[in-house]
Design an enzyme around this catalytic site. Structure first.
Site, PDB file in Angstrom:
ATOM      1  N   ARG A  34       7.279   6.524   5.965  1.00  0.00           N
ATOM      2  CA  ARG A  34       8.250   6.657   4.873  1.00  0.00           C
ATOM      3  C   ARG A  34       7.845   5.793   3.686  1.00  0.00           C
ATOM      4  O   ARG A  34       7.428   4.643   3.870  1.00  0.00           O
ATOM      5  CB  ARG A  34       9.660   6.285   5.362  1.00  0.00           C
ATOM      6  N   ASP A  35       7.979   6.395   2.495  1.00  0.00           N
ATOM      7  CA  ASP A  35       7.650   5.679   1.257  1.00  0.00           C
ATOM      8  C   ASP A  35       8.605   4.500   1.081  1.00  0.00           C
ATOM      9  O   ASP A  35       9.804   4.599   1.333  1.00  0.00           O
ATOM     10  CB  ASP A  35       7.764   6.642   0.068  1.00  0.00           C
ATOM     11  N   ILE A  36       8.070   3.393   0.610  1.00  0.00           N
ATOM     12  CA  ILE A  36       8.856   2.167   0.425  1.00  0.00           C
ATOM     13  C   ILE A  36       9.896   2.328  -0.692  1.00  0.00           C
ATOM     14  O   ILE A  36      10.907   1.626  -0.722  1.00  0.00           O
ATOM     15  CB  ILE A  36       7.912   0.978   0.148  1.00  0.00           C
TER      16      ILE A  36
ATOM     17  N   GLU B  83      -1.190   4.920  -7.859  1.00  0.00           N
ATOM     18  CA  GLU B  83      -1.095   3.455  -7.737  1.00  0.00           C
ATOM     19  C   GLU B  83      -1.897   2.919  -6.553  1.00  0.00           C
ATOM     20  O   GLU B  83      -2.400   1.804  -6.604  1.00  0.00           O
ATOM     21  CB  GLU B  83       0.376   3.040  -7.543  1.00  0.00           C
ATOM     22  N   VAL B  84      -1.962   3.721  -5.500  1.00  0.00           N
ATOM     23  CA  VAL B  84      -2.666   3.278  -4.296  1.00  0.00           C
ATOM     24  C   VAL B  84      -3.893   4.169  -4.115  1.00  0.00           C
ATOM     25  O   VAL B  84      -3.770   5.403  -3.988  1.00  0.00           O
ATOM     26  CB  VAL B  84      -1.754   3.344  -3.053  1.00  0.00           C
TER      27      VAL B  84
ATOM     28  N   ASN C 108      -1.242  12.607  -6.341  1.00  0.00           N
ATOM     29  CA  ASN C 108      -1.579  12.085  -7.662  1.00  0.00           C
ATOM     30  C   ASN C 108      -3.040  11.643  -7.673  1.00  0.00           C
ATOM     31  O   ASN C 108      -3.525  11.070  -6.703  1.00  0.00           O
ATOM     32  CB  ASN C 108      -0.688  10.883  -7.995  1.00  0.00           C
TER      33      ASN C 108
ATOM     34  N   HIS D  77      -3.128  10.237  -0.612  1.00  0.00           N
ATOM     35  CA  HIS D  77      -1.890  10.452   0.133  1.00  0.00           C
ATOM     36  C   HIS D  77      -1.153  11.650  -0.431  1.00  0.00           C
ATOM     37  O   HIS D  77      -1.183  11.904  -1.631  1.00  0.00           O
ATOM     38  CB  HIS D  77      -0.994   9.211   0.083  1.00  0.00           C
ATOM     39  N   MET D  78      -0.514  12.376   0.472  1.00  0.00           N
ATOM     40  CA  MET D  78       0.373  13.467   0.074  1.00  0.00           C
ATOM     41  C   MET D  78       1.787  12.930   0.135  1.00  0.00           C
ATOM     42  O   MET D  78       2.178  12.326   1.137  1.00  0.00           O
ATOM     43  CB  MET D  78       0.225  14.647   1.040  1.00  0.00           C
ATOM     44  N   HIS D  79       2.546  13.146  -0.953  1.00  0.00           N
ATOM     45  CA  HIS D  79       3.979  12.812  -0.950  1.00  0.00           C
ATOM     46  C   HIS D  79       4.726  14.049  -0.461  1.00  0.00           C
ATOM     47  O   HIS D  79       4.643  15.106  -1.101  1.00  0.00           O
ATOM     48  CB  HIS D  79       4.482  12.509  -2.363  1.00  0.00           C
TER      49      HIS D  79
HETATM   50  P1  DGP Z   1       1.072   6.977  -5.956  1.00  0.00           P
HETATM   51  O1  DGP Z   1       1.748   6.678  -7.241  1.00  0.00           O
HETATM   52  O2  DGP Z   1       0.888   8.460  -5.727  1.00  0.00           O
HETATM   53  O3  DGP Z   1      -0.192   6.181  -5.746  1.00  0.00           O
HETATM   54  O4  DGP Z   1       2.117   6.536  -4.841  1.00  0.00           O
HETATM   55  C1  DGP Z   1       2.018   5.391  -4.063  1.00  0.00           C
HETATM   56  C2  DGP Z   1       3.262   5.334  -3.218  1.00  0.00           C
HETATM   57  O5  DGP Z   1       3.060   4.394  -2.195  1.00  0.00           O
HETATM   58  C3  DGP Z   1       4.513   4.913  -3.974  1.00  0.00           C
HETATM   59  O6  DGP Z   1       5.461   5.977  -3.933  1.00  0.00           O
HETATM   60  C4  DGP Z   1       5.037   3.698  -3.223  1.00  0.00           C
HETATM   61  C5  DGP Z   1       4.283   3.738  -1.916  1.00  0.00           C
HETATM   62  N1  DGP Z   1       3.933   2.441  -1.389  1.00  0.00           N
HETATM   63  C6  DGP Z   1       3.186   1.482  -2.005  1.00  0.00           C
HETATM   64  N2  DGP Z   1       3.040   0.406  -1.222  1.00  0.00           N
HETATM   65  C7  DGP Z   1       3.692   0.702  -0.056  1.00  0.00           C
HETATM   66  C8  DGP Z   1       3.896  -0.026   1.155  1.00  0.00           C
HETATM   67  O7  DGP Z   1       3.453  -1.151   1.355  1.00  0.00           O
HETATM   68  N3  DGP Z   1       4.634   0.616   2.124  1.00  0.00           N
HETATM   69  C9  DGP Z   1       5.135   1.864   1.962  1.00  0.00           C
HETATM   70  N4  DGP Z   1       5.837   2.396   2.971  1.00  0.00           N
HETATM   71  N5  DGP Z   1       4.962   2.577   0.832  1.00  0.00           N
HETATM   72  C10 DGP Z   1       4.251   1.996  -0.164  1.00  0.00           C
END
Ligand code: DGP
Length: 115
Positions: free
Chosen positions: A30-32, A96-97, A88, A101-103
């Site tokens: 799950r996204d944070i 950002e990361v 993205n 990853h697929m959302h």
């Molecule tokens: P993007 O902008 O597509 O790179 O999305 C990165 C996503 O990753 C963003 O929605 C927040 C999520 N995220 C970043 N750090 C963490 C983390 O430490 N844990 C979790 N669960 N999600 C994270």
């Protein structure tokens, strides 16, 4: 050499995350910062920084990621109501990361993205 991100630590369970699925190829958690009632990230266990770094050797892996998405959508009960899948790439998309990853977003009407 590509730089590891926080996602590698999540895969290795070195930092906490709400992991909903994991096998030898893929991890989903799950996204944070959820943008919808269901917001899950599906990532390859192998580090690939951006979509631009995907090679033909990753074809099966990417296909597997999408199959996992469909399974999770069913598990979350959003397969019939619907969901959106977003990836993205780089600055203009706000990546950002740098570990692809697929959302997976769903659980409400997400509105139109384009058009
Ligand atoms: P993007 O902008 O597509 O790179 O999305 C990165 C996503 O990753 C963003 O929605 C927040 C999520 N995220 C970043 N750090 C963490 C983390 O430490 N844990 C979790 N669960 N999600 C994270």
């Amino acid at each position: 050499m590509a730089q590891e991100t926080i996602f590698s630590k999540i895969i290795r369970r070195e930092i906490p995350a709400d992991i909903v699925f994991q096998d030898d190829k893929v991890t989903a958690f799950r996204d944070i910062s959820p943008q919808a009632p269901t917001h899950i990230l599906i990532i390859p266990n192998k580090l690939i920084p951006t979509i631009n770094d995907i090679t033909e050797q990753d074809e099966m892996l990417l296909g597997h990621m999408v199959i996992v998405v469909a399974k999770i959508a069913k598990q979350e009960g959003i397969d019939e109501s619907g969901y959106r899948l977003i990836m993205n790439c780089n600055k203009d998309a706000g990546q950002e990361v740098f570990h692809i990853h697929m959302h997976l977003l769903g659980g409400k009407n997400l509105g139109r993205l384009v058009g």
